[in-house]
Enzyme design. Structure first.
Site, PDB file in Angstrom:
ATOM      1  N   ASP A   1      35.777  35.492  44.244  1.00  7.84           N
ATOM      2  CA  ASP A   1      36.689  36.359  43.484  1.00  7.84           C
ATOM      3  C   ASP A   1      36.481  37.814  43.896  1.00  7.84           C
ATOM      4  O   ASP A   1      35.408  38.187  44.379  1.00  7.84           O
ATOM      5  CB  ASP A   1      36.487  36.199  41.967  1.00  7.84           C
TER       6      ASP A   1
ATOM      7  N   ASP B   1      32.439  42.784  49.527  1.00 10.86           N
ATOM      8  CA  ASP B   1      32.107  42.237  48.202  1.00 10.86           C
ATOM      9  C   ASP B   1      33.126  41.206  47.808  1.00 10.86           C
ATOM     10  O   ASP B   1      34.097  41.512  47.152  1.00 10.86           O
ATOM     11  CB  ASP B   1      32.042  43.380  47.186  1.00 10.86           C
TER      12      ASP B   1
ATOM     13  N   GLU C   1      32.336  36.099  39.433  1.00  5.62           N
ATOM     14  CA  GLU C   1      31.228  37.056  39.468  1.00  5.62           C
ATOM     15  C   GLU C   1      31.662  38.413  38.948  1.00  5.62           C
ATOM     16  O   GLU C   1      30.921  39.106  38.268  1.00  5.62           O
ATOM     17  CB  GLU C   1      30.689  37.189  40.906  1.00  5.62           C
ATOM     18  N   GLU C   2      32.889  38.798  39.276  1.00  7.12           N
ATOM     19  CA  GLU C   2      33.343  40.148  38.941  1.00  7.12           C
ATOM     20  C   GLU C   2      33.660  40.313  37.459  1.00  7.12           C
ATOM     21  O   GLU C   2      33.892  41.424  37.003  1.00  7.12           O
ATOM     22  CB  GLU C   2      34.573  40.522  39.778  1.00  7.12           C
TER      23      GLU C   2
ATOM     24  N   HIS D   1      34.428  47.690  45.593  1.00  5.76           N
ATOM     25  CA  HIS D   1      35.248  48.081  44.427  1.00  5.76           C
ATOM     26  C   HIS D   1      36.056  49.355  44.656  1.00  5.76           C
ATOM     27  O   HIS D   1      36.669  49.867  43.731  1.00  5.76           O
ATOM     28  CB  HIS D   1      34.399  48.257  43.149  1.00  5.76           C
TER      29      HIS D   1
HETATM   30 ZN   LIG Z   1      29.936  40.970  44.427  1.00  2.65          ZN
END
Ligand SMILES: [Zn+2]
Length: 468
Positions: free
Chosen positions: A87, A116, A150-151, A441
């Site tokens: 994700d 990420d 995870e996010e 991010h």
């Molecule tokens: Zn991550």
């Protein structure tokens, strides 16, 4: 084995696969969620993409109810885990090239998820593929475990490990090189309640509204409040401007239709180091402390200044504590909402040392805010995480890192939380090399291709050394 050579000969295919993987917009989307696709269609597509790749290459794969999956290689009772996630956070604005149309420019691959965590996840996959194709014998099983949440809330790992075995040890390629072995305990605390007014009867100004901060783990960069009353607006504005100027803080006070609005600008920062930002809310509370406010408003402001202002290490709440590994307890006062005669809301992000006692911290916090009318209504807790420096996992990863990079494998301790916490015995191992720019991010997220290949070689050798 020449691990770098093994990566070199596969890099075209690896980039092609990674680009396909990155093109899937796998952000949480509950509007398309269904049974076995709990986080939406695109997140599921990304999970399925990796499992299909594994199946095509002859690995044993498993999809665990759409919450997570794994790609497994090797035989033996003992299990080694490598934990990545499929994700990604939403793209946001301002990208140079479309975030889900991966593009290579000057040796960097740009896309949401590049670092990420899809790039590192693909690196770990190719590492496992290299180990398999090398034909070197393993005495343990290795699982590349792929999470999907995870996010957001880590519901993926909670579900996965309720059904599947916990690896005896493992690493996650979802943070920094060399090796993160210690992470503080994390407490996200939500307090709500109606503020108990002080005994003040007359006041010049009424605090109608006060708010700042959007996320509990960020230092609020803007705070605003609205005041009404019979006082001299010019005096009020001048007073606010003076304080802002004296403290070199950006902001303003302005007269609107029926109220005076005060706005303060701070500096956002990650909540793990609140002292490095400038908390706009706490600065506004300092200003309001000099203004004659109504009974509820003044109680609210007093509460903030008594327990939170200039107290990033929990001093004012009596929470000061530290250890030699991860350092001091920190408090980020992240979200504030207050409106006259309504429930007010406060969210704190507290990060505590390895020796910290969660319950003792919570009862102190409760004790502090209770007398003002706020009560703890929700707590999200992640225990502190630590792997001893002489654990075979750390020893192995250190020697692999030093052998391949020629640099010392410093062990890192951080305030933040990595995916390694989902493992009983786990550390974070890459993918961001020391001194490199962190773009997770952010807009124009990228991974340097050379770093991606280096990480793949490190993961391949690490997997082999851990499972041989
Ligand atoms: Zn991550």
């Amino acid at each position: 084995m020449n691990w770098k050579q093994e990566v070199e000969s596969r890099k075209e295919q690896m980039i092609a696969d990674l680009k396909d993987f990155l093109a899937i917009e796998s952000t949480l989307d509950l509007s398309t969620a269904e049974v076995n696709k709990p986080f939406g269609k695109k997140v599921d597509d990304a999970l399925q993409y990796m499992l299909d790749l594994g199946g095509k290459d002859g690995f044993h794969t498993k999809n665990v109810d759409g919450y997570a999956g794994h790609i497994e290689y090797g035989t033996g009772d003992e299990l080694i885990g490598v934990l990545a996630h499929v994700d990604v956070v939403p793209a946001g604005d301002g990208w140079t090239s479309p975030p889900f149309s991966p593009e290579v420019r000057t040796g960097k691959l740009y896309a949401r998820g590049a670092i990420d965590d899809k790039g590192p996840g693909m690196a770990a996959y190719y590492a496992l593929k290299i180990v398999k194709e090398s034909g070197l014998p393993l005495s343990k099983r290795v699982r590349l475990i792929l999470g999907t949440d995870e996010e957001t809330n880590w519901r993926c790992m909670k579900h996965y490990f309720s059904k599947e075995d916990m690896p005896s040890m493992g690493f996650t390629p979802d943070a920094d090189f060399p090796i993160i072995t210690a992470e503080k305990g994390l407490l996200d605390i939500l307090l709500t309640g109606a503020i108990i007014p002080t005994n003040i009867s007359d006041s010049t100004w009424v605090l109608e509204q006060f708010e700042g901060g959007q996320r509990v783990n960020m230092v609020p960069d803007v705070a605003i409040c609205k005041l009404t009353g019979e006082g001299d607006v010019f005096d009020l504005k001048e007073k606010v401007q003076d304080i802002l100027l004296q403290n070199r803080i950006q902001g303003y006070a302005e007269e609107a239709d029926d109220h005076v609005k005060i706005c303060v600008h701070g500096r956002a920062y990650h909540g793990s180091e609140p002292e490095k930002g400038l908390n706009a809310v706490l600065e506004l509370a300092k200003i309001l402390a000099t203004i004659d406010l109504d009974s509820a408003g003044s109680a609210y402001v007093e509460m903030i200044n008594r327990f939170l202002t200039d107290s990033f290490f929990g001093e004012k709440m009596g929470l000061s504590q530290a250890d030699d590994v991860v350092g001091k307890l920190t408090v980020n006062a992240g979200v504030f909402q207050y409106a006259k005669n309504e429930e007010s809301k406060l969210q704190l992000n507290i990060r505590y040392p390895l020796s910290g006692d969660k319950n003792a911290i919570l009862s102190k916090v409760d004790e502090c805010f209770q007398s003002y009318g706020l009560k703890i209504v929700d707590v999200d807790h992640k225990a502190a995480h630590y792997c001893e420096p002489d654990h075979p996992l750390v020893k192995t990863l250190s020697s692999v890192y030093e052998e391949q990079t020629g640099k010392k494998a410093e062990l890192l301790a951080i305030g933040g939380g990595t995916y390694a916490r989902a493992l009983n015995v786990g550390v974070a191992f890459g993918p961001l090399f020391p001194g490199k720019e962190e773009t997770a991010h952010q807009k124009d997220e990228f991974i340097e291709l050379d770093d991606l290949f280096q990480a793949t070689a490190l993961y391949a050798q690490a997997i082999y050394e851990l499972a041989k």
